[in-house]
Structure formats: C-alpha cells, structure tokens
Enzyme design. Structure first.
Site, short mmCIF file in Angstrom:
data_model
loop_
_atom_site.label_atom_id
_atom_site.label_comp_id
_atom_site.label_asym_id
_atom_site.label_seq_id
_atom_site.Cartn_x
_atom_site.Cartn_y
_atom_site.Cartn_z
N HIS C 125 0.97 -1.26 0.01
CA HIS C 125 -0.06 -0.09 0.00
C HIS C 125 0.93 1.31 -0.11
O HIS C 125 1.89 1.26 0.50
CB HIS C 125 -0.90 0.04 1.39
CG HIS C 125 -2.02 0.74 1.47
ND1 HIS C 125 -1.51 2.22 1.78
CD2 HIS C 125 -3.21 0.94 1.08
CE1 HIS C 125 -2.60 2.75 1.80
NE2 HIS C 125 -3.56 2.24 1.33
N GLN C 204 -4.51 -5.13 7.16
CA GLN C 204 -5.30 -6.07 6.53
C GLN C 204 -5.48 -7.32 7.34
O GLN C 204 -6.14 -8.32 6.94
CB GLN C 204 -5.14 -6.24 5.29
CG GLN C 204 -5.16 -5.10 4.18
CD GLN C 204 -6.81 -4.73 4.24
OE1 GLN C 204 -7.48 -5.39 4.40
NE2 GLN C 204 -6.98 -3.33 3.82
N LYS C 227 -10.05 -0.33 10.72
CA LYS C 227 -10.08 -1.77 9.82
C LYS C 227 -10.46 -3.03 10.76
O LYS C 227 -9.95 -4.18 10.50
CB LYS C 227 -8.82 -1.89 9.02
CG LYS C 227 -8.48 -0.70 8.12
CD LYS C 227 -7.94 -1.06 6.89
CE LYS C 227 -7.36 0.02 6.28
NZ LYS C 227 -7.88 0.15 4.79
N CYS C 369 -4.77 2.39 -3.68
CA CYS C 369 -3.17 2.99 -3.10
C CYS C 369 -2.28 1.82 -3.20
O CYS C 369 -1.41 1.75 -2.32
CB CYS C 369 -3.70 3.28 -1.54
SG CYS C 369 -4.87 4.53 -1.34
C1 PLP Z 1 -2.48 -2.88 3.52
C2 PLP Z 1 -2.83 -1.51 3.91
N1 PLP Z 1 -1.86 -0.66 4.39
C3 PLP Z 1 -2.09 0.62 4.87
C4 PLP Z 1 -3.35 1.06 4.81
C5 PLP Z 1 -3.54 2.38 5.21
O1 PLP Z 1 -4.39 2.66 6.23
P1 PLP Z 1 -4.94 3.69 6.90
O2 PLP Z 1 -5.64 4.49 5.56
O3 PLP Z 1 -5.91 3.72 7.88
O4 PLP Z 1 -3.87 4.60 7.24
C6 PLP Z 1 -4.38 0.12 4.36
C7 PLP Z 1 -5.79 0.61 4.06
O5 PLP Z 1 -6.13 1.69 3.26
C8 PLP Z 1 -4.07 -1.01 3.94
O6 PLP Z 1 -5.08 -1.89 3.18
#
Ligand code: PLP
Ligand code: PLP
Lengths: 411, 152, 411, 152
Positions: C125, C204, C227, C369
C-alpha cells in the site's frame, strides 16, 4: 441571536448531568477540552450507524454519503472562519499540534533557511514552540520570543526591532494560561509591514468568539475541534489557497498522491495533499454539528456571556480570601477570555485541584504546556479554571466555596 | 468513595508545613541526586552523606505538592542515621505500600496491614493509594533516594 | 469459541440495517473500512456523555477516568497483539499511514543513511512506500522492491540477494488488493538472519486473524482501528520497548516533552514522546470495545468464517460468467484472505461498482492505493469485494446477481 | 432515486463500445494534451489539428470508464470541423449541463432545458448530474480539450 441561554446549553450537554463525590459536576476546564452537546455526539453516532465508509474513490451510496460528510465539514469549517476560497483552503489534521507541525515541516522547511527568524511569544503553548525548535535543529533558523510584561500582556515596545529578519510571526490569539487576548489584526498588519507572514494559534479563540480570517488578514490559522464543542482526533489548518498549493507534502501515503511508481511519486493538489491515509471521518461529522450548534448560539453571544462570567469571577476572587488567591493573568476584564489561572498562597496547585475535586469542581493543575511562560513568572504550576458556553455564575459560587475549603485546610 | 481526610492526614500536613531536613549538603563527599516529575512539575534534590554504610546526614531542596513534600520530609526522617541496607528495606516496604491493590481500590479490602505496623509515621501515606494519580507524588522522594544510594 | 455467529455480528452492526436503492445493503468493502458494531459506537457515546476530559495531568474525577480510558486502551491493544512489555510499547497514531511515517521519519531518519536499503514489496500500500520515498529524497537511502509473481505471490526466489545491505524489511501481512497473505514469521526469520529489522503492515490482518508479535518475532507493527471494527482517527505503532526508547521525537508539542525552555526542549520518555497534542481519546474507548468484541468472537473463528466465504466465492466466480470475470489474486484459497479484486472483461471497474450500487452492493473501484502493483499487472483499477466478520454467503449471492447484470448491460 | 438508465443511455454505451476518432495525430503541427483523473485512474490524450481557427482533426487515446470514454468520443464528434470559438461555446454549454442544480438533484426540478435542445447527442450525458461522483468522469475530456485549445 437573543435566544442564547447558557442554561439551555447546559441542558444539551450530557456530561454536565454527572454527580461527582456527591455533588453535581462543576466543569471549569474548557481550556483543556470542551464538553460536546448532544447534537455533536449524535452526529457521530448517526454517522457510524448509517453512513460509515471510507471516503473518496467510492461509488456506492454510503461511500458517497461519507465523502459528503467529510467534504461538507470542510465547507462548514470554511464558512465558520470565513475562508475566502472555501473548502480548498481547509486541511484536516489530528489537532492544533499537528497543524503547527505541518506548518513547520512543510511550509517552514521549504521556505526557511539558516538565519531566517520565526518570531513567537513567551506566552505560546508548546504546540507553537517545539515544532520551531525541531526546525531549528534541522535548518539553523532562529526562534525569537516576544516577551510578556508584568501585567501579562505581550511587550510590544520593541516589536519593530523584534520583527527584523522575521519570515513568520506565529502567535496565539488567546493564552491558555493567562486568558490574555492578543490584538491579532493589529499584530498582523505590523508583521505584514515587515514582510513577515502570520500564523495564529486559534485553539483558545474559535470556540469562544467570532472568527473572520479575511478581516484578520492572517496567513495561517490552527485550531482543534475538541476545544469548540467538537470531538477529539480532529484539527484544522487553514491557509490561503495560493500558499497551500505552494507547500510540499508532509506525511506520505494513500490519498495524498496523484501517482506512485517504483521510482517516485507525484503529490496530489489541494488540501488532500496533506491528508495521508484514512482521515478522521466520523470526527468531521462531529465538527460540522459543533459548528452548526455554535452558529446557533451565536459566537458573539457566547463571547458576551463568558465575558460577564469572567468579570464577576475576577471581582469575587479579588475580594475574597484576603489576597491569598492570586490570578495569574490580567486582573481587569479587558482583552481577556474566561481563563483564570490561580496561584493559592501556601497551597500547591495539585492540592488545590485535589480539594476542589471533592466538591465536584474540575480545574487543571500544571504548567498547561506553556513552560517558558511559567518560568517567566517563576511558577511551577497554576490551578486553572476556565469557562465554556455552558458555564454559569453558580459554577463560580462552587469554585469559591471549594477554594475556601482549600485555603482553610492548608491554613 | 475516597475521602480527602485519607489523603491529607494531619501528620502529612504537618510535614508539609514544617518540612524536616531542608537544605543542602556541601561537603565534597555528599551525593547529590535530582528527582523530577514532569507531569506535575515537582522537583526534588536529595543530598546524602553516607559513611561506612550509614546515612549520617540527608538534606532536601525542591518544590512540589503537599504529598510529595511530606513524603520526602518523612522519608528523610525515616532513613537518617540508618544503614544503607535498612534504608533499602524501607524503600521496598514503602513501594509495596504504594502498590495499588485492585481489591482495596474497590473498597473490597485493604492493603496488607502487616507492613504498616512497622512503618510508623509513613503509614499515614497509605491513604494515597486511594488517589492513584497522586501515587507518583508520594514515590518521587523514594525513587530519588534509591538512585542516590545506587551511587553511594 | 464455538459461539461465533456471523449472523449475530450482523445483528450487532447498525449500518447493515440500511436499505440502498430498495435493497438491503450488501457491504463488501471491509478492506477499505470495517463497520463498527453497536458496543463500539456506544463506548464512544458513553465516553462523551460521562467521562470526556483531556488526558494526563488531570486530578479531577473525569480527567482520571478519561486517562484510564486512554491508558486502558493501550493495555488492551498490547494484550490484543501480545506485546511483550505491555503498554509501554504501544504508540497511538492517527492511522496506519501515520504509523509508517513515524517509523520512517523518527527511526528511519535516525538510523538510515545514504546507501542503506529499505526493502519493501511490489504489493505494498502507498502507506508503506511513500514515506520511504520521502526519506530517500532526504537522505539518499535506497528503496528496493521484492517483485510479485504471475500467480500473485511475493517472488522469494532471489530474497537472499535482495536482502543484501538491507536495514529494514517492511512488508504487508496481507495485500489489500490481492488478498495474498505473506509468511510473516518465515520472512522475519530470514530478514533477521541478514541483520535487517522487520516492519509489518498489519492493516489488513489484525481484524481478520489472531496476532502474536512475540511469535512472529517482528520489530515494528502498524495498523488502524477502523479496519478492525473500531473508529476512524486512530492507529497504532507497536515496537519493542528498547527500540522505542531509542527513537527520537516525531511531531513536537504538548504531551511529548519533559521540559521546554526558550533555548530548547527535552523530550519525554515512553510512547507519549510520539503523541504530541491532545490525542484521539474517545477513539481509544472505541478501540478497546472493538478489541473486547473481537476477542469475544475469537479471531480464529473470524478467520475460519471468512475463509469459508472466500472458498465459496472463488469457486462460484470461477464457474459463472464464462471467464468474463477474473480474480486478480490467488485463485486457490491458500494463504489468502477474503479480498477479491475483480477484473470484468469489457466493463470498467467504475462502471462495475456503479451497477452493483444499484443492487445495494458496496464494492470499491480503483487502484486501492497500490499503484506499483496495478502497474505490475497492467491494470488501471479493479473492482474489489472484501469480507468482514459480519459477511454471509448471501452477500456473495447478491454480488453474483449484480455482476451478472453488469456483464449483460455492457454485453 | 437516481435510475441507472439515466446514466447509461443507449447512445452512451454505443460511444463506449464504438468510440469515434480513436488514434493519434503525428503531424508536427498537432497539439497533444494529457488529461488525468487521479481519483479513478482515467487517462486521456487529446490530439488537435487546428488550422486557421478551425479544428480540422481530433484524435483520442487513453482509457477510462464508460462515461469518460463516451464523453470524450462524443466530444470529438461534436467539435471536429468546428471553429475554435464554436468549440469553446460547446465546452461552456456542456459544463453548464454538468453543473449540479440543487433543485434538480432533489427531484424538485430539472436542469435548464433551453441548452439541451441545441446539444444533440451530448444531451444524453445529462443523466450524469444525478450521479455527482461521475461528473468528473464526464468532464475530463472537455477540460482536456479546453487546455489543448489554450495552446492552439
Ligand atoms: C495494506 C494496507 N496498508 C495501509 C493502509 C492504510 O491505512 P490507513 O488509511 O488507515 O492509514 C491500508 C488501508 O487503506 C491497507 O489496506
Ligand atoms: C493555546 C493552545 N494552543 C495549542 C493547543 C494544543 O491543542 P491540541 O492539544 O488540541 O493539539 C492548546 C490546547 O492544549 C492551546 O490551549
């Protein structure tokens, strides 16, 4: 609006129904955090029950609604402070502190180099000091302080000289320790005449008086939702769209990019460039509700009400206790807000607060994250009482009763 | 409900108003140790003169709330003239006294009494455990003493 | 616990009572954000109604209670992931993204210099990519990528060579696009053998399977409350106490300091050093409730349940639509979670999501993302369906019905 | 309730399935302009051949959803052979069409009809305003064209 009634606000605020140590709660810690009224709490509950989804990019119904909640809060915030270009100028952060860090680490790092001066004041909260110290470590800028006079005002006698070489004058609209309100508009005019930009710490002002960033003519404006009847976890940085577009990214991640390749990334434009990751969404529903609620009360009415409470409390504190209770802040109710830092002769602020708790009175002992100011007045701590839109003179009655007990106890 | 009288016993207020062993030790052999409670801004300096394993003198400077001031004053009175080993044992017993027992917090029971009987004046600080935020005020002096003895 | 029932979780989740376009909502976007159950929402409501106050330094009853809520959430989080030193290792952030920025900008900036390598993967991500790119701009570190195979797994064939010179291997426990679960424990062992520390993106995984950082033996662990059935506005960074104590401050302000003078500041020790300003407090009440709720369900039960849903959905997607719907991710339900990225032949993901919305089905179109990963598979976007503890096979039924309509419509 | 048929009119699906004016213009005088929609990943390149104030040729490459593809295809058909001034007028009218009228969103009224009558096929995109998140899909082509004309 003539319909403002602190008693009604009190009725709207569930926490004020609590009983502490057998007494109804007397909440006098609004400078730390305000208590949200029912509509604010319900807006967040409703959000989670009906609309929660991650924002942006969503096509389905609740994702569209959640995005509307989020962007709607941006629009409401822009209206609330009269941001000239509307929602394109509102960045959501975690709190005032993150707003200042964003300012220092993005705008500051990009625009300031060794020898450049950031002027702050001796009455600043650590949120408007430490980020500049961190930037100083990194870049060699100078951090200069406007001194505070013995009567708890900014010492402006030497301001022209102090502003020499200053790129940014960053100061608080209202001190969270002294209650002092600074002449934001006038200071901004002078700073601009010297070619400096102006950042304002509005944490203690936005929930207590009307705000108009166009009228004030400032360049950056930082505040927290939790100090204006809103939720924790949400702050705001406002700046002019032109400045915002010129600022490099701050934190990196999803949402703040236009493109990412294995060899680099392109940042997004607009406020989202500074909002990496899933933002506080429910919190923006709370902020919108807080803004609507405050607008319903009328900030001018809130200001007038808190002003009356402050006049009354200052008078009574001066007349009772044979001078054993000293107010650390302007004694006259002129250009000051409803923050009363107390120094009780022979009783440590910690003990004052402890005794007051026995009466259900909530005041905060400590340095209030303003250690340079405490040092200035050779104090380790004060016991601070502060008003909100729900405060009543009966709160002052209980405060005085409890203070009397503390004074007697430590006689 | 925690009662304020449990916290501010008369003997505590007495030590607060008339602190014992205030001052500095300037002799070159004296050990100087600083204690600091960032949350409330309490500051304490403990001066120790330890000779042949005995605390022959102790002095204190600094400022803080009644609990931290009284606790340090009582601490100084309790360990002055004692051996380092005795002082350490007192530190241990005091720390135990300050340990929050869930049951006593709930009013379901009391802190162990065996120790208290042997602690004299210090037992007056027992009420502090009913005010958990104040425990660190009471323990500052003892932690600072402990550090000082480590250097002795 | 054998008492787990997805149907009961559904009953506990108010948002799942919504009707969208005349159909009961079919929420298949848990990978974006999960839906909080009633106890989580109520914990926050109760917090605001009964206990809200700023944390730390307070002596009065509600301030003590609010601090207990906040520190209690730290303890609950430590227990939840089995942090060896308990709450001293839990830093509260805004989200996973801020956790990674803290890691990069504090630990990274202090420990990495030009030429040092941070190894990430092509399936990361942006939250675990962009902060490293930002650090690269600043310090000249190298950011290296572990490639992804054609069958959607990390290509570990060359791992030993890739780990050469690596100071930190930072990778995701589970891909938010592919569903792929990476062998965290094994990768950590290999990285440690090469002298690299290990950071894991657990965004995740924490809400979908049991977590034990001691067993995994990792060094940093990042995740978001939203999440795992918790609220927005709150994230976590876990690291070993010894590492945490060695890390320099990140954002500056109140709460993170031991002392501030006009000539400098001394940072506090422990997790608070990284928590500048008023933290998300109500949000921690929500997180505690989410943890208790998930523990009540049993994460192993949740994992088993989502696994069954995934097996069923994979099978049905493979058998219907004459191959027009392709799953971008492992086709076999082995080492994968309940994330199904769909590529529908001839129908753009945006249009897929739009048609599905007409059936009340919530899926997310986009690059999720993870642009480097999308480029790897020559896709601009996918339409992603993902399961949560409240998902049922009837959700898959509606998904398939709606997909059928999309396929027909764009025939 | 917004109906899907309002969005995906037959003529839109037709343009999506059989886009007009696909390809590149390689002549040195051709203007090449890139459009980009970061939120959905849509990409569009508009090639313009403008001579004596007339758009003598236009070609498109890129990818995107049905709305963005159909809108760009329809845009190319609408402006090809037109003067730059006529094209700009069409852009303005189209943008007006895409403006969300609160009243029409509420189902309380409709977007102004006067314009629509003069817009031919383009009127089919009117349904997009009932799906506000898709408006940017429809306008990408027009914004890119506008940029291209600025360079002409
Ligand atoms: C694998 C992963 N890492 C990081 C994130 C980032 O999380 P957040 O948007 O809560 O900072 C997400 C969610 O969008 C994700 O699915
Ligand atoms: C004047 C002032 N500035 C900044 C802050 C910091 O606000 P926050 O803790 O919400 O970041 C506060 C509140 O503590 C304040 O009173």
């Amino acid at each position: 609006m003539s319909s403002y009634s602190a008693r009604r606000v009190r009725g709207d605020t569930p926490l004020l129904g609590r009983v502490i140590n057998g007494r109804p709660i007397t909440y006098l810690d609004s400078a730390s955090s305000t208590l949200p009224p029912r509509p604010v709490i319900e807006a967040m509950t409703r959000y989670y029950e009906l609309r929660h989804a991650n924002v942006h990019r969503g096509v389905y119904q609740t994702a569209v609604e959640a995005t509307d909640v989020y962007e709607g809060a941006r629009a409401a915030t822009a209206r609330f402070i009269n941001a000239p270009q509307g929602l394109d100028e509102i960045v959501f952060t975690k709190n005032t502190t993150e707003s200042f860090n964003l300012l220092a680490k993005s705008w500051g790092a990009a625009n300031l180099t060794a020898g450049d001066v950031v002027l702050v004041t001796e009455m600043e909260h650590h949120a408007n000091i430490v980020p500049w110290f961190q930037l100083r470590e990194q870049t060699g800028i100078e951090v200069r302080f406007v001194p505070v006079t013995d009567d708890f005002r900014l010492d402006l006698s030497d301001l022209d000289r102090l502003l020499d070489g200053v790129k940014l004058f960053s100061f608080t609209a209202a001190s969270n320790v002294l209650g002092t309100r600074n002449p934001v508009k006038e200071l901004t005019r002078i700073a601009h005449d010297h070619g400096a930009l102006v950042a304002v710490d509005a944490a203690q002002s936005v929930g207590h008086q009307p705000t108009d960033v166009v009228d004030l003519d400032v360049d950056f404006f930082c505040f927290s939702a939790h100090k204006m009847l809103g939720p924790t976890g949400l702050g705001v940085l406002w700046t002019r769209a032109a400045i915002l577009e010129s600022m490099p990214p701050f934190l990196g991640g999803g949402g703040m990019i236009a493109d990412v390749r294995v060899d680099g990334y392109v940042p997004a434009s607009g406020p989202t460039r500074f909002e990496a990751g899933t933002p506080p969404i429910a919190e923006t529903a709370g902020l919108s509700a807080a803004i609507v609620y405050l607008e319903g009360l009328g900030l001018a009415n809130v200001a007038r009400h808190e002003d009356e409470l402050t006049s009354d409390a200052l008078k009574r504190l001066a007349n009772e206790f044979d001078g054993r209770v000293r107010v650390i802040g302007p004694a006259e109710n002129v250009d000051r807000g409803g923050v009363l830092s107390l120094d009780v002769d022979g009783v440590h602020p910690h003990d004052v607060a402890q005794v007051l708790d026995q009466f259900g009175v909530c005041v905060r002992p400590g340095h209030h994250c303003a250690k340079p100011l405490m040092r200035r007045f050779k104090l380790a701590a004060t016991a601070r009482a502060s008003f909100g839109p729900y405060s009543l003179t009966t709160d002052t009655d209980v405060l005085l009763e409890a203070l009397g007990s503390a004074v007697t106890m430590f006689g | 409900m925690a009662n304020l009288d449990d916290l501010y016993r008369e003997i505590i207020l007495d030590h607060y108003r008339t602190p014992r062993n205030r001052g500095e030790l300037t002799s070159p052999s004296a050990i100087r140790t600083e204690g600091f409670n960032p949350l409330c801004g309490d500051e304490l300096v403990v001066y120790l003169d330890v000779q042949d394993g005995v605390i022959v003198d102790i002095k204190l400077t600094g400022h803080g709330c009644s609990i931290s001031q009284a606790s340090s004053s009582m601490m100084s009175a309790a360990v002055k003239g004692k051996t380092v080993a005795e002082a350490r044992a007192t530190i241990d017993r005091f720390k135990q006294l300050m340990t929050v027992h869930e049951s006593s917090l709930d009013g379901q029971g009391e802190a162990p009494v065996a120790d208290i009987r042997t602690m004299g004046e210090l037992a007056a600080l027992q009420g502090v455990v009913k005010f958990p935020v104040r425990i660190k005020c009471a323990t500052l002096a003892w932690n600072t003493l402990s550090q000082g003895l480590d250097e002795a």
